[in-house]
Design a protein around this motif. Structure first.
Motif, PDB file in Angstrom:
ATOM      1  N   MET A 335       0.805  -1.202   0.076  1.00 51.21           N
ATOM      2  CA  MET A 335       0.055   0.039  -0.285  1.00 51.21           C
ATOM      3  C   MET A 335       0.859   1.254  -0.036  1.00 51.21           C
ATOM      4  N   ARG A 336       0.228   2.117  -0.857  1.00 44.86           N
ATOM      5  CA  ARG A 336       1.177   3.608  -0.640  1.00 44.86           C
ATOM      6  C   ARG A 336       0.041   4.601  -0.655  1.00 44.86           C
ATOM      7  N   SER A 392      -3.940  -8.098   8.054  1.00 39.60           N
ATOM      8  CA  SER A 392      -3.668  -7.630   9.414  1.00 39.60           C
ATOM      9  C   SER A 392      -4.311  -8.814  10.403  1.00 39.60           C
ATOM     10  N   ASP A 452       3.808 -14.326   6.969  1.00 35.17           N
ATOM     11  CA  ASP A 452       4.596 -13.238   6.718  1.00 35.17           C
ATOM     12  C   ASP A 452       5.669 -13.066   7.930  1.00 35.17           C
ATOM     13  N   GLN A 476      12.950 -10.289   6.496  1.00 32.48           N
ATOM     14  CA  GLN A 476      14.191  -9.816   6.079  1.00 32.48           C
ATOM     15  C   GLN A 476      15.140  -9.626   7.196  1.00 32.48           C
ATOM     16  N   GLU A 512      18.690  -8.099  -1.029  1.00 27.62           N
ATOM     17  CA  GLU A 512      19.370  -7.019  -1.832  1.00 27.62           C
ATOM     18  C   GLU A 512      20.749  -7.276  -2.458  1.00 27.62           C
ATOM     19  N   TYR A 531      14.902  -5.767  -3.022  1.00 29.87           N
ATOM     20  CA  TYR A 531      15.363  -4.587  -4.013  1.00 29.87           C
ATOM     21  C   TYR A 531      16.210  -5.183  -4.887  1.00 29.87           C
TER      22      TYR A 531
HETATM   23  P1  C2E Z   1       5.851  -6.538   4.690  1.00 32.90           P
HETATM   24  O1  C2E Z   1       4.716  -7.167   4.067  1.00 32.90           O
HETATM   25  O2  C2E Z   1       6.834  -7.359   5.385  1.00 32.90           O
HETATM   26  O3  C2E Z   1       6.521  -5.959   3.432  1.00 32.90           O
HETATM   27  C1  C2E Z   1       7.647  -5.982   2.932  1.00 32.90           C
HETATM   28  C2  C2E Z   1       8.473  -4.605   3.107  1.00 32.90           C
HETATM   29  O4  C2E Z   1       9.848  -4.511   2.699  1.00 32.90           O
HETATM   30  C3  C2E Z   1       7.842  -3.579   2.160  1.00 32.90           C
HETATM   31  O5  C2E Z   1       7.961  -2.222   2.937  1.00 32.90           O
HETATM   32  C4  C2E Z   1       8.729  -3.598   1.132  1.00 32.90           C
HETATM   33  O6  C2E Z   1       9.018  -2.431   0.312  1.00 32.90           O
HETATM   34  C5  C2E Z   1      10.131  -3.767   1.841  1.00 32.90           C
HETATM   35  N1  C2E Z   1      10.978  -4.434   0.811  1.00 32.90           N
HETATM   36  C6  C2E Z   1      10.930  -5.083  -0.093  1.00 32.90           C
HETATM   37  N2  C2E Z   1      12.099  -5.667  -0.486  1.00 32.90           N
HETATM   38  C7  C2E Z   1      13.111  -5.015   0.140  1.00 32.90           C
HETATM   39  C8  C2E Z   1      14.648  -4.996   0.535  1.00 32.90           C
HETATM   40  O7  C2E Z   1      15.203  -5.847  -0.434  1.00 32.90           O
HETATM   41  N3  C2E Z   1      15.006  -4.104   1.256  1.00 32.90           N
HETATM   42  C9  C2E Z   1      14.289  -3.669   2.213  1.00 32.90           C
HETATM   43  N4  C2E Z   1      15.196  -2.723   3.166  1.00 32.90           N
HETATM   44  N5  C2E Z   1      13.196  -3.393   2.229  1.00 32.90           N
HETATM   45  C10 C2E Z   1      12.305  -4.305   1.143  1.00 32.90           C
HETATM   46  P2  C2E Z   1       6.699  -1.267   2.762  1.00 32.90           P
HETATM   47  O8  C2E Z   1       6.205  -1.335   1.481  1.00 32.90           O
HETATM   48  O9  C2E Z   1       7.277   0.079   3.543  1.00 32.90           O
HETATM   49  O10 C2E Z   1       5.727  -2.033   3.719  1.00 32.90           O
HETATM   50  C11 C2E Z   1       5.737  -2.181   5.041  1.00 32.90           C
HETATM   51  C12 C2E Z   1       4.834  -2.872   5.888  1.00 32.90           C
HETATM   52  O11 C2E Z   1       3.577  -2.307   5.609  1.00 32.90           O
HETATM   53  C13 C2E Z   1       4.769  -4.332   4.986  1.00 32.90           C
HETATM   54  O12 C2E Z   1       5.494  -5.274   5.599  1.00 32.90           O
HETATM   55  C14 C2E Z   1       3.307  -4.544   5.658  1.00 32.90           C
HETATM   56  O13 C2E Z   1       3.403  -5.153   6.882  1.00 32.90           O
HETATM   57  C15 C2E Z   1       2.678  -3.187   5.813  1.00 32.90           C
HETATM   58  N6  C2E Z   1       1.588  -3.214   4.504  1.00 32.90           N
HETATM   59  C16 C2E Z   1       2.112  -2.686   3.212  1.00 32.90           C
HETATM   60  N7  C2E Z   1       0.852  -2.726   2.380  1.00 32.90           N
HETATM   61  C17 C2E Z   1      -0.264  -3.298   3.230  1.00 32.90           C
HETATM   62  C18 C2E Z   1      -1.505  -3.551   3.098  1.00 32.90           C
HETATM   63  O14 C2E Z   1      -2.034  -3.309   1.921  1.00 32.90           O
HETATM   64  N8  C2E Z   1      -2.214  -3.984   4.275  1.00 32.90           N
HETATM   65  C19 C2E Z   1      -1.652  -4.399   5.317  1.00 32.90           C
HETATM   66  N9  C2E Z   1      -2.491  -4.858   6.352  1.00 32.90           N
HETATM   67  N10 C2E Z   1      -0.453  -4.165   5.527  1.00 32.90           N
HETATM   68  C20 C2E Z   1       0.272  -3.610   4.612  1.00 32.90           C
END
Ligand code: C2E
Ligand code: CA
Ligand code: CA
Length: 558
Positions: A335-336, A392, A452, A476, A512, A531
């Motif tokens: 989500m953004r 969630s 997850d 991660q 990464e 990434y």
């Molecule tokens: P998550 O589900 O563990 O998602 C993975 C997070 O790691 C994502 O951050 C992604 O952008 C990031 N990521 C992916 N590859 C890499 C990498 O190689 N290195 C690093 N440093 N990070 C990487 P993002 O997009 O900021 O999302 C953070 C968290 O927010 C997600 O963790 C998830 O728990 C939550 N989230 C995001 N979208 C949704 C959604 O639609 N619904 C719900 N309930 N939670 C969401």
């Protein structure tokens, strides 16, 4: 309401009123005596006006006051007062006793009625200031206590207002029933009172929160007391002879004098508590930064609903690659929020806040619906990739969650195989029986369920076996430490072996580096995401990335 206010005012000023009433009553009794005498004696009607001071005395002084003035009234209109002043005819003893008895009865009745009203009001007041279940004083009692603190600072000492909150209340309620919260609150109030000893009052300011007001202590004592409170909060509680863990957090605000409204100080302690909660800390002091942070977060939450309606939320897609073949396995929808004034707000800011309210249900519904629309659009473009949506913990506890997902699949004519749901370990363990039912229905529709952030929670392996899970996403925090950190290598290796033994596949997230990718391949991990492959991209950019990836037939080094 106005009558209540009048009674309240009277109750507060009763002492002054009583003092003022003494000369008034004496004057009234003398006045009535003179009136009766001047108008000719007892046989004239004015003797009845003696009821007035008696009733008034009963009302103001209660039963005893009514009796005394009734007796005085009887005496003054007694043997010294003739029936007829002009003839000097005296009254009979029996008549006098009868009248005195009657006066006393009136005084007694009025006083009794007044006493009952006063005690009823006292009871109402007690109820308004106490929590009935635990008998602890409540939020308004705490605000009153704050208001009573001195407005000027007399020494170097400080007051501290601590707010303690039960974080895992929902989990406890679902496991042990509603009574558990009352019991934990009761035991923790007793524990804190015991720790703080002399004259520190503990208040129940919310169903799951306690407030503690420590007055007038030096900074060093305050620090020691707070450390004791934190230590006390960590101890287990007993419920039906079972030791249970209540996850308590503390937020506090210190101040020397009370110059603002009492709510101001409570808000400060509560905003510190929000920071403690967000940063998963035991105890946090108020600071202007914590307050701004909390304010910002609350205003974010206020805007979230309109953000969904106004299309400020969107999904970005990050590919997951099958390590063995190099093919794109699926994509994760992340989500953004593109805020018109504040730019991009990362999900780490707004998702955890939304998770504390029912707003998360709207967000998940939005994500699911967007993902379905995207699956249909890509299908038309010849892109056949499953989309993983994050779920969630609260979603799984929402009644009819599986119905919602299944009805969306039907509405968009999407097969279950095109949808994956990513569920965190905590979500699975909150209400295991219900989770099994909900997830089984979804898995029957061929939806892939993955765990997850595997390795960061405390999932029971026994339950994992019972759940219809097909994928484990290794968190991660382990993947990023590859390949050099031996501990991380062992954990990943064990997770891969465990998953395979249970008939599941593994995804490593946050890949990464090429070196990590290579090691994951050696360890037999099935899928990689990170990434190194691609950042999460908007749909259009992802399409370009995908076309290029396919065209170059880029197979990543295995
Ligand atoms: P998550 O589900 O563990 O998602 C993975 C997070 O790691 C994502 O951050 C992604 O952008 C990031 N990521 C992916 N590859 C890499 C990498 O190689 N290195 C690093 N440093 N990070 C990487 P993002 O997009 O900021 O999302 C953070 C968290 O927010 C997600 O963790 C998830 O728990 C939550 N989230 C995001 N979208 C949704 C959604 O639609 N619904 C719900 N309930 N939670 C969401
Ligand atoms: Ca995820
Ligand atoms: Ca994750």
């Amino acid at each position: 309401m106005n009558t209540m206010r009048l009674f309240e005012w009277l109750a507060v000023h009763i002492r002054a009123i009583r003092i003022a009433m003494v000369p008034i009553l004496i004057a009234m009794v003398c006045g009535v005596y003179s009136l009766v005498y001047i108008t000719g004696g007892i046989k004239f009607v004015y003797s009845h006006s003696m009821y007035l001071p008696i009733m008034l005395a009963g009302f103001v002084f209660g039963m005893r006051g009514g009796l005394v003035v009734g007796l005085i009234g009887g005496i003054v209109l007694g043997p010294f007062m003739p029936i007829d002043v002009s003839t000097g005819e005296q009254q009979a003893m029996l008549n006098w006793l009868y009248r005195t008895g009657f006066f006393m009865l009136v005084g007694f009745s009025c006083g009794g009625a007044s006493d009952s009203v006063r005690s009823y009001l006292r009871h109402l007041k007690w109820i308004a200031r106490h929590d009935l279940a635990t008998q602890l004083p409540n939020r308004s009692a705490l605000l009153d206590a704050l208001a009573e603190l001195p407005k000027v600072k007399s020494n170097a000492n400080l007051h501290v207002l601590v707010v303690v909150s039960l974080q895992n209340a929902m989990e406890l309620k679902s496991a042990f029933g509603f009574d558990v919260i009352e019991e934990v609150i009761r035991q923790s109030a007793a524990r804190y009172t015991n720790i703080l000893q002399d004259k520190v009052q503990v208040y129940r300011i919310d169903p799951e929160q306690l407030g503690i007001l420590i007055k007038n202590r030096d900074a060093q004592t305050i620090n020691l007391l707070l450390a004791d409170l934190v230590r006390g909060a960590r101890q287990p509680y007993q419920f039906n002879a079972i030791p249970i863990h209540a996850d308590s957090r503390l937020g506090y605000a210190t101040f020397g004098k009370v110059i603002q409204s009492p709510e101001f100080y409570l808000q400060r302690a509560e905003s510190a508590l929000i920071s403690a909660d967000e940063d998963a800390l035991d105890c946090v002091a108020y600071s202007p930064e914590t307050s701004n942070f909390a304010k910002e977060n609350l205003s974010i939450l206020g805007n979230l609903m309109s953000a969904i309606k106004e299309g400020q939320l969107s999904l970005h897609y990050q590919p997951k690659i099958c390590i063995r073949t190099g093919e794109v396995h699926s994509v994760e929808a992340l989500m953004r929020w593109n805020h018109p004034e504040r730019g991009n707000i990362p999900p780490a800011i707004f998702i955890p806040r939304a998770e504390q309210s029912t707003l998360i249900n709207l967000i998940t519904e939005f994500a699911l619906e967007q993902a379905m629309k995207q699956i249909v659009l890509w299908r038309q473009q010849g892109i056949h990739l499953p989309i993983a949506v994050n779920i969630s913990p609260r979603n799984l506890l929402q009644p009819g969650f599986s119905d919602l997902v299944l009805s969306l699949l039907q509405r968009y004519d999407v097969s279950g195989q095109s949808l994956e749901l990513e569920v965190t370990e905590g979500a699975l363990m909150t209400d295991i029986a219900r989770t099994i039912v909900e997830l089984s229905r979804l898995a029957e529709a061929k939806i892939t369920i993955s765990i997850d952030d595997f390795g960061t929670g405390y999932s029971s392996l026994q339950y994992l076996h019972q759940l219809p899970i097909s994928l484990i996403k290794i968190d991660q925090s382990f993947v990023r430490r590859l390949p050099d950190d031996k501990g991380a290598v062992h954990i990943v290796e064990a997770a891969v072996t465990l998953a395979h033994k249970m008939g599941m596949q593994t995804i490593a997230e946050g890949v990464e580096e090429q070196s990590a990718y290579r090691l994951l391949s050696d360890l037999g991990c099935d899928i990689a995401q990170g990434y190194m492959i691609s950042r999460p991209l908007p749909a259009a950019e992802f399409e370009k990335w995908h076309a290029q990836y396919q065209a170059e037939n880029l197979s990543l080094p295995a």
